[in-house]
Design a protein around this motif. Structure first.
Motif, PDB file in Angstrom:
ATOM      1  N   THR A 174     -51.530  60.793  37.060  1.00  0.00           N
ATOM      2  CA  THR A 174     -51.125  60.444  35.709  1.00  0.00           C
ATOM      3  C   THR A 174     -50.262  61.553  35.112  1.00  0.00           C
ATOM      4  O   THR A 174     -50.596  62.736  35.224  1.00  0.00           O
ATOM      5  CB  THR A 174     -52.349  60.223  34.812  1.00  0.00           C
ATOM      6  N   ALA A 175     -49.169  61.188  34.486  1.00  0.00           N
ATOM      7  CA  ALA A 175     -48.295  62.154  33.820  1.00  0.00           C
ATOM      8  C   ALA A 175     -48.434  61.992  32.314  1.00  0.00           C
ATOM      9  O   ALA A 175     -48.508  60.871  31.798  1.00  0.00           O
ATOM     10  CB  ALA A 175     -46.840  61.933  34.242  1.00  0.00           C
ATOM     11  N   TRP A 176     -48.486  63.117  31.600  1.00  0.00           N
ATOM     12  CA  TRP A 176     -48.642  63.115  30.151  1.00  0.00           C
ATOM     13  C   TRP A 176     -47.416  63.756  29.495  1.00  0.00           C
ATOM     14  O   TRP A 176     -46.978  64.827  29.896  1.00  0.00           O
ATOM     15  CB  TRP A 176     -49.900  63.875  29.736  1.00  0.00           C
ATOM     16  N   SER A 229     -51.671  65.404  35.663  1.00  0.00           N
ATOM     17  CA  SER A 229     -53.085  65.705  35.422  1.00  0.00           C
ATOM     18  C   SER A 229     -53.747  66.392  36.613  1.00  0.00           C
ATOM     19  O   SER A 229     -54.812  66.975  36.474  1.00  0.00           O
ATOM     20  CB  SER A 229     -53.844  64.418  35.081  1.00  0.00           C
ATOM     21  N   GLY A 230     -53.145  66.318  37.786  1.00  0.00           N
ATOM     22  CA  GLY A 230     -53.700  67.039  38.933  1.00  0.00           C
ATOM     23  C   GLY A 230     -54.749  66.257  39.699  1.00  0.00           C
ATOM     24  O   GLY A 230     -55.860  66.746  39.912  1.00  0.00           O
ATOM     25  N   LYS A 231     -54.431  65.045  40.128  1.00  0.00           N
ATOM     26  CA  LYS A 231     -55.367  64.208  40.883  1.00  0.00           C
ATOM     27  C   LYS A 231     -55.589  64.782  42.284  1.00  0.00           C
ATOM     28  O   LYS A 231     -54.655  65.091  43.003  1.00  0.00           O
ATOM     29  CB  LYS A 231     -54.805  62.789  40.976  1.00  0.00           C
ATOM     30  N   ARG A 232     -56.874  64.890  42.671  1.00  0.00           N
ATOM     31  CA  ARG A 232     -57.215  65.375  44.010  1.00  0.00           C
ATOM     32  C   ARG A 232     -57.185  64.218  45.009  1.00  0.00           C
ATOM     33  O   ARG A 232     -57.276  63.055  44.649  1.00  0.00           O
ATOM     34  CB  ARG A 232     -58.603  66.023  44.003  1.00  0.00           C
ATOM     35  N   ASP A 233     -57.093  64.561  46.295  1.00  0.00           N
ATOM     36  CA  ASP A 233     -57.012  63.538  47.344  1.00  0.00           C
ATOM     37  C   ASP A 233     -58.258  62.663  47.399  1.00  0.00           C
ATOM     38  O   ASP A 233     -58.194  61.499  47.793  1.00  0.00           O
ATOM     39  CB  ASP A 233     -56.797  64.202  48.712  1.00  0.00           C
ATOM     40  N   THR A 234     -59.408  63.224  47.021  1.00  0.00           N
ATOM     41  CA  THR A 234     -60.661  62.470  47.085  1.00  0.00           C
ATOM     42  C   THR A 234     -60.932  61.673  45.816  1.00  0.00           C
ATOM     43  O   THR A 234     -61.945  60.973  45.731  1.00  0.00           O
ATOM     44  CB  THR A 234     -61.839  63.431  47.319  1.00  0.00           C
TER      45      THR A 234
END
Length: 325
Positions: free
Chosen positions: A85-87, A98-103
């Motif tokens: 997600t971009a803010w 937002s920095g989504k992790r692979d898991t």
């Protein structure tokens, strides 16, 4: 896919719990309570989470509450195959991810309200909060998966014990043809909507969609059959002419007010082919009812830790309106 904080669209349908096709003849029927017990029995077990879409999605139902004449189920889905997600900051003109992790994956929740008492055909009124990944089709698949994993019922056939299981059927709430609805009350407006596809992300159609076209035609008058036909034809013709939106994302919504003052929003299916034939087919089709709930004191969120009392109250009010209509 971001969700609004101040309103939700609600899908209205009917659910029926019945025996599977190969059940013994004369076996006692499965009922709504059997589904509720099966859902409750799976709440504390990992088996209650259904994995699907090539192991990129999980669905589960927890918690479940008893609301007098209704059950309320909090359906939840986790979707790993979504973009970060971009803010955008309106003050600094900067954007951050937002920095989504692979898991990790997106987590959505939807309230499902089910009337305990069935109608004459054994179907129960069902109201579903519309969010990505949770719809009548995915909910039915999950309910059937739960019923199939629950302990089966038994029935004696010629002194031999036979086992059998239940299943669910969910259909849209269809009360009138579109032409009947458009000519029996007041047409408030027509809304024409189109979405531009984004290259990354996934919702129910494997796309993150951003509204790029929206037109509202105020009508606020009663019309006869020819007037209803003319309005739909104009709407179809306008939306078909949009070339800068995805073809399968075009929507036409009709907002109607009954003589009793109830306001309904109807999504009209747009077919291919001759404009006159498509218009006539739309007028003759029964419509799937969509409702809207709004005016929440606390902002709505993408997921909920528990069932929200304010959402349940609004859903019950809608259910009572529908049953009295």
């Amino acid at each position: 896919m971001a969700l609004p904080t101040n309103y939700r669209w609600i899908s209205v349908g009917k659910i029926k719990i019945l025996n599977r096709n190969l059940s013994p003849e004369g076996a006692p029927p499965y009922e709504l309570m059997d589904l509720i017990n099966a859902l409750r029995g799976s709440q504390e077990q990992s088996e209650g989470k259904r994995e699907y879409q090539r192991q990129t999605r999980l669905m589960w139902c927890h918690p479940i509450s008893d609301q007098d004449q209704y059950y309320c189920v909090l359906a939840q889905v986790g979707d790993r195959d979504v973009s970060d997600t971009a803010w955008y900051d309106f003050e600094t003109d900067k954007t951050r991810d937002s920095g989504k992790r692979d898991t990790e994956g997106a987590h959505y929740c939807a309230h499902v309200l089910i009337r305990k008492r069935p109608d004459a055909s054994g179907r129960h009124l069902l109201l579903l909060e519309k969010v990505p990944g949770i719809n009548f089709s995915s909910l039915k698949a999950h309910f059937n998966w739960i019923l199939n994993r629950a302990t089966p019922k038994t029935f004696d056939v010629n002194e031999e014990e036979k086992t059998y299981r239940g299943k669910s059927e969910i259909d849209g709430f269809q009360s009138k043809t579109l032409q009947q609805a458009m000519t029996s009350g007041t047409i408030l407006d027509l809304q024409l909507i189109g979405h531009e596809a984004q290259e990354q992300g996934q919702d129910e159609d494997d796309l993150i969609r951003e509204t790029s076209r929206q037109i509202k035609w105020d009508v606020r008058r009663q019309v006869d059959a020819e007037g209803a036909r003319r309005l739909l034809r104009l709407g179809f013709d306008k939306v078909r002419g949009w070339t800068d939106v995805e073809a399968n994302s075009k929507e036409l919504l009709v907002r109607l007010q009954s003589d009793e003052g109830q306001v309904k929003t109807v999504e009209v299916t747009m077919g291919d082919g001759n404009l006159e034939e498509v218009t006539q087919e739309a007028l003759e089709n029964a419509f799937m009812l969509n409702e809207k709930v709004s005016d929440f004191e606390l902002p709505l969120t993408q997921n909920y830790k528990n069932i929200r009392d304010d959402m349940v109250t609004k859903l019950v009010e809608k259910a009572i309106e529908l049953e009295e209509a």
